[in-house]
Motif scaffolding. Structure first.
Motif, mmCIF file in Angstrom:
data_model
loop_
_atom_site.group_PDB
_atom_site.id
_atom_site.type_symbol
_atom_site.label_atom_id
_atom_site.label_comp_id
_atom_site.label_asym_id
_atom_site.label_seq_id
_atom_site.Cartn_x
_atom_site.Cartn_y
_atom_site.Cartn_z
ATOM 1 N N VAL A 166 86.777 82.068 -35.087
ATOM 2 C CA VAL A 166 87.394 83.307 -35.559
ATOM 3 C C VAL A 166 88.112 84.011 -34.407
ATOM 4 O O VAL A 166 89.233 84.507 -34.551
ATOM 5 C CB VAL A 166 86.335 84.232 -36.183
ATOM 6 C CG1 VAL A 166 86.929 85.606 -36.491
ATOM 7 C CG2 VAL A 166 85.768 83.613 -37.453
ATOM 8 N N ALA A 167 87.465 84.046 -33.233
ATOM 9 C CA ALA A 167 88.053 84.748 -32.088
ATOM 10 C C ALA A 167 89.376 84.126 -31.666
ATOM 11 O O ALA A 167 90.297 84.843 -31.261
ATOM 12 C CB ALA A 167 87.071 84.732 -30.919
ATOM 13 N N MET A 168 89.496 82.808 -31.772
ATOM 14 C CA MET A 168 90.741 82.165 -31.362
ATOM 15 C C MET A 168 91.922 82.634 -32.205
ATOM 16 O O MET A 168 92.990 82.959 -31.690
ATOM 17 C CB MET A 168 90.587 80.635 -31.438
ATOM 18 C CG MET A 168 89.791 80.048 -30.284
ATOM 19 S SD MET A 168 89.899 78.250 -30.215
ATOM 20 C CE MET A 168 88.753 77.795 -31.497
ATOM 21 N N VAL A 169 91.732 82.680 -33.523
ATOM 22 C CA VAL A 169 92.826 83.092 -34.395
ATOM 23 C C VAL A 169 93.078 84.591 -34.280
ATOM 24 O O VAL A 169 94.233 85.042 -34.257
ATOM 25 C CB VAL A 169 92.526 82.687 -35.847
ATOM 26 C CG1 VAL A 169 93.644 83.147 -36.776
ATOM 27 C CG2 VAL A 169 92.360 81.169 -35.953
ATOM 28 N N LYS A 170 92.003 85.390 -34.189
ATOM 29 C CA LYS A 170 92.168 86.838 -34.065
ATOM 30 C C LYS A 170 92.881 87.200 -32.758
ATOM 31 O O LYS A 170 93.487 88.270 -32.658
ATOM 32 C CB LYS A 170 90.801 87.526 -34.110
ATOM 33 C CG LYS A 170 90.042 87.369 -35.423
ATOM 34 C CD LYS A 170 90.656 88.158 -36.543
ATOM 35 C CE LYS A 170 89.771 88.102 -37.784
ATOM 36 N NZ LYS A 170 90.382 88.805 -38.938
ATOM 37 N N SER A 171 92.810 86.322 -31.760
ATOM 38 C CA SER A 171 93.477 86.600 -30.484
ATOM 39 C C SER A 171 94.959 86.226 -30.503
ATOM 40 O O SER A 171 95.658 86.433 -29.510
ATOM 41 C CB SER A 171 92.778 85.847 -29.349
ATOM 42 O OG SER A 171 91.454 86.309 -29.199
ATOM 43 N N GLY A 172 95.412 85.634 -31.607
ATOM 44 C CA GLY A 172 96.833 85.353 -31.728
ATOM 45 C C GLY A 172 97.210 83.888 -31.767
ATOM 46 O O GLY A 172 98.388 83.564 -31.940
ATOM 47 N N LEU A 173 96.260 82.987 -31.610
ATOM 48 C CA LEU A 173 96.591 81.565 -31.689
ATOM 49 C C LEU A 173 96.856 81.171 -33.141
ATOM 50 O O LEU A 173 96.196 81.660 -34.062
ATOM 51 C CB LEU A 173 95.442 80.713 -31.144
ATOM 52 C CG LEU A 173 95.180 80.712 -29.634
ATOM 53 C CD1 LEU A 173 94.049 79.753 -29.311
ATOM 54 C CD2 LEU A 173 96.426 80.337 -28.852
ATOM 55 N N SER A 174 97.814 80.270 -33.343
ATOM 56 C CA SER A 174 98.023 79.730 -34.684
ATOM 57 C C SER A 174 96.861 78.800 -35.036
ATOM 58 O O SER A 174 96.128 78.333 -34.156
ATOM 59 C CB SER A 174 99.345 78.969 -34.741
ATOM 60 O OG SER A 174 99.282 77.818 -33.902
ATOM 61 N N LEU A 179 89.619 78.381 -39.964
ATOM 62 C CA LEU A 179 90.228 78.382 -41.289
ATOM 63 C C LEU A 179 89.858 79.617 -42.104
ATOM 64 O O LEU A 179 90.626 80.043 -42.981
ATOM 65 C CB LEU A 179 89.811 77.118 -42.046
ATOM 66 C CG LEU A 179 90.259 75.789 -41.409
ATOM 67 C CD1 LEU A 179 89.733 74.608 -42.202
ATOM 68 C CD2 LEU A 179 91.776 75.722 -41.295
ATOM 69 N N LEU A 180 88.673 80.186 -41.823
ATOM 70 C CA LEU A 180 88.216 81.357 -42.585
ATOM 71 C C LEU A 180 88.497 82.670 -41.875
ATOM 72 O O LEU A 180 88.094 83.730 -42.362
ATOM 73 C CB LEU A 180 86.710 81.244 -42.846
ATOM 74 C CG LEU A 180 86.263 80.071 -43.723
ATOM 75 C CD1 LEU A 180 84.745 79.989 -43.770
ATOM 76 C CD2 LEU A 180 86.822 80.217 -45.133
ATOM 77 N N SER A 181 89.178 82.627 -40.745
ATOM 78 C CA SER A 181 89.385 83.836 -39.957
ATOM 79 C C SER A 181 90.153 84.905 -40.720
ATOM 80 O O SER A 181 89.966 86.101 -40.493
ATOM 81 C CB SER A 181 90.119 83.507 -38.656
ATOM 82 O OG SER A 181 91.387 82.920 -38.946
ATOM 83 N N GLY A 182 91.012 84.480 -41.650
ATOM 84 C CA GLY A 182 91.797 85.450 -42.401
ATOM 85 C C GLY A 182 90.986 86.252 -43.392
ATOM 86 O O GLY A 182 91.407 87.339 -43.804
ATOM 87 N N VAL A 183 89.815 85.731 -43.774
ATOM 88 C CA VAL A 183 88.997 86.444 -44.765
ATOM 89 C C VAL A 183 87.737 87.035 -44.151
ATOM 90 O O VAL A 183 86.940 87.649 -44.861
ATOM 91 C CB VAL A 183 88.616 85.505 -45.933
ATOM 92 C CG1 VAL A 183 89.865 85.024 -46.660
ATOM 93 C CG2 VAL A 183 87.805 84.307 -45.436
ATOM 94 N N SER A 204 82.326 79.152 -23.933
ATOM 95 C CA SER A 204 82.442 80.242 -22.964
ATOM 96 C C SER A 204 83.811 80.257 -22.299
ATOM 97 O O SER A 204 84.407 81.320 -22.079
ATOM 98 C CB SER A 204 81.340 80.123 -21.902
ATOM 99 O OG SER A 204 81.372 78.844 -21.288
ATOM 100 N N ALA A 205 84.360 79.070 -21.980
ATOM 101 C CA ALA A 205 85.690 79.002 -21.385
ATOM 102 C C ALA A 205 86.755 79.444 -22.380
ATOM 103 O O ALA A 205 87.736 80.112 -22.021
ATOM 104 C CB ALA A 205 85.983 77.590 -20.904
ATOM 105 N N GLN A 206 86.580 79.069 -23.641
ATOM 106 C CA GLN A 206 87.526 79.498 -24.665
ATOM 107 C C GLN A 206 87.537 81.025 -24.784
ATOM 108 O O GLN A 206 88.592 81.652 -24.806
ATOM 109 C CB GLN A 206 87.173 78.860 -26.007
ATOM 110 C CG GLN A 206 87.441 77.363 -26.055
ATOM 111 C CD GLN A 206 86.872 76.710 -27.293
ATOM 112 O OE1 GLN A 206 85.979 75.882 -27.224
ATOM 113 N NE2 GLN A 206 87.389 77.087 -28.452
#
Length: 242
Positions: free
Chosen positions: A36-44, A159-163, A59-61
């Motif tokens: 979720v954090a990856m998509v919320k941070s702006g990654l496609s 995939l569920l980050s939008g909801v 942790s690195a991500q």
């Protein structure tokens, strides 16, 4: 390297899978948080999935995501991720007695698969500190299912980050999951001592840049655990002589 079909029926591999999958719920929770954090941070979504598959280090991500979102220079992002992952240099030294004899290609493949939890559980299952038959199959038996759990949970989070609303406080949930994993590994005086030393070192070195306090904490924990184990062996040796 053993084939997957052989690992399924191998008792050492099945034991490794059983030992690691005890921690699957916590790993899955942490994976969802990272996804979720990856998509919320702006990654496609495609880039986030690619990052999950190639980096395989939560942790690195999480350390690099705020820098990516802020448009930091690439060398800063690489430096931050490298510093957070310096702990794997310490871990690789711990793995060397058991895996150092393998060809380089196999060691590289294992380096991708092996995370923090793999080493801790392996050392608990094989406390002798020497190479023994079945260890490689045990390692793979635990590493492959754990990788699948992490990737499945991380991709589900992507995939569920939008909801999934940010207000759910998934970061805190992920922290609780990691605390639960850590508590499950504290089984004796050595591990408790190492955990307390690591906590104190992390707090004392908190002002270091690029999250280097994590590396300091891990080095302090390894040193404390090693000293405790040496003291315990010396005590058993003296007791046996008396």
């Amino acid at each position: 390297m053993p084939r997957l079909r052989d690992l399924i029926h191998d008792p050492h591999a099945r034991r490794g899978a059983r030992d690691l999958l005890e921690f699957a719920p916590g790993i899955a929770a942490w994976g969802v948080v990272t996804g979720v954090a990856m998509v919320k941070s702006g990654l496609s979504v495609p880039l986030a999935i690619l990052m999950s598959l190639t980096v395989f280090a939560g942790s690195a991500q999480l350390a690099s995501l705020p820098l990516l979102a802020a448009g930091a220079p690439m060398w800063v992002i690489w430096a931050a991720a490298t510093c957070v992952n310096l702990r794997f240099v310490i871990f690789s030294a711990q793995w060397r007695p058991f895996l150092g004899h393998l060809p380089r290609g196999r060691r590289v493949a294992l380096a991708y698969l092996l995370a923090d939890l793999n080493l801790i559980v392996f050392q608990r299952a094989w406390p002798g500190g020497r190479r023994e038959p079945g260890q490689l199959r045990y390692i793979l038996g635990g590493a492959l299912p754990l990788w699948a759990v992490w990737q499945g949970a991380s991709i589900a989070g992507i995939l569920l980050s939008g909801v999934i609303p940010t207000a759910w406080g998934l970061g805190f949930a992920g922290t609780l999951a990691m605390l639960g994993l850590t508590y499950g590994l504290l089984t004796d005086r050595s591990t408790w001592t190492a955990a307390l030393v690591a906590s104190a070192a992390a707090v004392a070195a908190y002002a270091l840049p690029l999250k280097l306090n994590i590396v300091v904490a891990i080095a302090a924990a390894v040193a404390a655990g090693t000293l405790m184990d040496q003291a315990a062996r010396a005590h058993r040796h003296l007791t046996g002589q008396s």
